[in-house]
Structure formats: C-alpha cells, structure tokens
Design an enzyme around this catalytic site. Structure first.
Site, short mmCIF file in Angstrom:
data_model
loop_
_atom_site.label_atom_id
_atom_site.label_comp_id
_atom_site.label_asym_id
_atom_site.label_seq_id
_atom_site.Cartn_x
_atom_site.Cartn_y
_atom_site.Cartn_z
CB SER A 51 -0.94 0.00 1.21
OG SER A 51 -0.21 -0.15 2.42
CG HIS A 97 -1.64 3.61 4.55
ND1 HIS A 97 -2.39 2.91 5.48
CD2 HIS A 97 -1.02 2.69 3.78
CE1 HIS A 97 -2.23 1.62 5.28
NE2 HIS A 97 -1.40 1.45 4.26
#
Length: 301
Positions: free
Chosen positions: A80, A280
């Site tokens: 990711s 993230h």
C-alpha cells in the site's frame, strides 16, 4: 509464464541477533585497542619494525550512479505504501492513487512509469505471485516497498488507531516476534526481482516512523513508542537484507524516508490519522517519498 527465481546455494544464515552481538563486541574491542594504542605512555615501535599493511581498497558500489533519461523504463512493485493508499482518488482493489510516490516521482523526474504494479495489502508472497510479471529485461529502474503486511500491520493499525492500547501493544509485540522470519522472505523477493529485471537498478524504500514520540507525557506515548519501535525494527531488517544483496553484487539501494516534523503528533502530519487509511501517508507524504527518490537518482537529462 516467467520461470521462478532460482537461488544460489549459500552457507547457513547466521542468526542476525548473533551477528549484531558480534559486531558490537568487535566494535568494543576495536575501541579498546584504539584507546590503548593512543595512550600517552605507548611505546614507539622499534626501528625496522614492519609497517601496517595498506588498507584494502573498498569494493565498487554495485549501484551505478547512472543518469536517468526520458526513455528510462520504470516499474514500481510493493504494498500500500507503493500503491498510494491514503493519497486520495484511489482506484480499484489495489487502492492505486495518482498521488502515490511512483507516478509523482516519474513525472517530476521526467521518466517513463511503465506500470505501478503495487497493491494494498500485498505480502512478500503476493508480490512473488502477482507482480513479477510486470518486470522484464527492458526494465531500467524498480522501486519496491514490501514487508509490513508480513507482520500483520492491518490489525495493528485498526486497534492502535481505535485507542485499544493493550491490544495495540500486544499486536506490536507479536509483529516484532515475526521479524525473524522476514529476512529469508525479503532475500527471496529481492533475488526474484533482480532476476526478473536483470538490467535494472532496484531501490527499496523504507517505512517512515508514524509518531513524533518526543513527549513522554503525551497520552498515547506508550502506543507511539511501541509503533515506532516496530517500524525501526522492520526498517533495520529491510536494510540488512538489502546490504546482503549488495554484497552479492546486486544493484540495489535502501532508501530511508523520514517525516521529521510531520509525523502524527506534529502540527501538520503527512500521515492519515483516522479512517481506513490511518497510518498511511497523505499526498504530501508520498510527495516526500518522491523527493527522496529524486535526491538519490536525479532527474532525466
């Protein structure tokens, strides 16, 4: 179908804990010897004594410092962090974002991003099964971010972000216990990438620390310290795995990335702090990854 990457037989791997201890011991002995030889009362060597042998010439850097060009063929693989999850406007099950560092870096560097084959949630096994097909002997540059999902970071992110401190720390501890299986997995992945793209330079990106944990009185200091410790451990395993590949002559480089001043707890974090993309990078965070790549590789000439 591309044949599976073969691995050369090697001597048994020395446990990394033992290797680290040996390095520390060697450093201590070297420091002691250096201190003794530099003491004021040291006797001068007798006349005619043999002089020390010249220092061996350092081995050439296997990562060539070649300039990028407009025709440089670049492929990104990984998880990711390479897909750009959290960067905005993500598409598909792999959560590919136009703000991910591969397309941002390619645009700023003026090179050809052939494909971003990364996928959110990818493990080392997933990369081997599904992403190597994107590489071939025409590939000039590869970036890879992989390893975090092998440690179960998705569950860690959910519980830690939800404020479940005990569960968070227990899961971080479990993740740290899995670090001992990661070196061989990374060795397999890095070797397979090098075989699938035999003419490419390979840049392995690290994971940024999530928290500014400089304030021990912060309410989430324990969680922040645990997560940062896990990230540091993961990055060190990645760095050592890259060093082993470089020692074998692979054109590979480890690239650490630091969000100093922009971590969680800072005024303007470059990380998502809530929601499904928690922990993230934001678009600004991925832009920092791209900037670091340009610092390492330059722009097309």
């Amino acid at each position: 179908m591309r044949p599976e990457a073969s691995r050369n037989p090697r001597a048994p791997r020395v446990p990394r804990a033992f290797r680290a201890a040996a390095l520390l011991a060697s450093a201590a002995v070297l420091a002691l010897l250096t201190a003794c030889s530099a003491s004021p009362g040291s006797a001068e060597p007798p006349r005619g004594a043999a002089t020390a042998a010249p220092t061996p010439t350092a081995a050439p850097d296997p990562f060539p410092k070649e300039p990028l060009t407009a025709s440089t063929r670049y492929v990104a693989v990984g998880d990711s962090f390479a897909a750009g999850m959290g960067g905005g406007d993500e598409q598909g099950k792999c959560r590919l974002s136009p703000a991910a560092y591969p397309p941002v870096f390619a645009r700023k560097a003026g090179i050809d991003l052939v494909v971003n084959a990364a996928c959110a949630g990818a493990t080392t096994s997933d990369l081997l099964k599904h992403q190597l097909i994107a590489l071939d002997d025409r590939t000039d540059l590869v970036t890879v971010s992989i390893g975090g999902n092998d440690l179960g970071v998705a569950a860690i992110a959910g519980d830690c972000a939800a404020g479940k401190a005990a569960a968070c720390r227990n899961e971080v501890t479990a993740a740290l216990s899995l670090l001992n299986v990661l070196p061989d997995r990374l060795d397999t992945v890095y070797s397979a990438i090098a075989q699938a793209a035999p003419n490419a330079r390979i840049v392995v990106t690290g994971y940024t620390l999530l928290y500014d944990s400089s304030d021990p009185n912060a309410p989430d200091f324990g969680t922040a310290a645990a997560l940062n410790a896990a990230t540091l451990g993961l990055n060190e395993v990645i760095r050592q795995a890259v060093d082993e590949q470089r020692a074998d002559g692979k054109p590979m480089e480890y690239l650490p990335v630091d969000f100093a001043g922009h971590a969680i707890g800072d005024r303007r974090p470059w990380l998502n702090t809530t929601g499904p993309d928690v922990f993230h990078p934001t678009a600004a965070g991925y832009a920092e990854y791209a900037s670091r790549l340009i610092q390492l590789l330059g722009k097309a000439q």
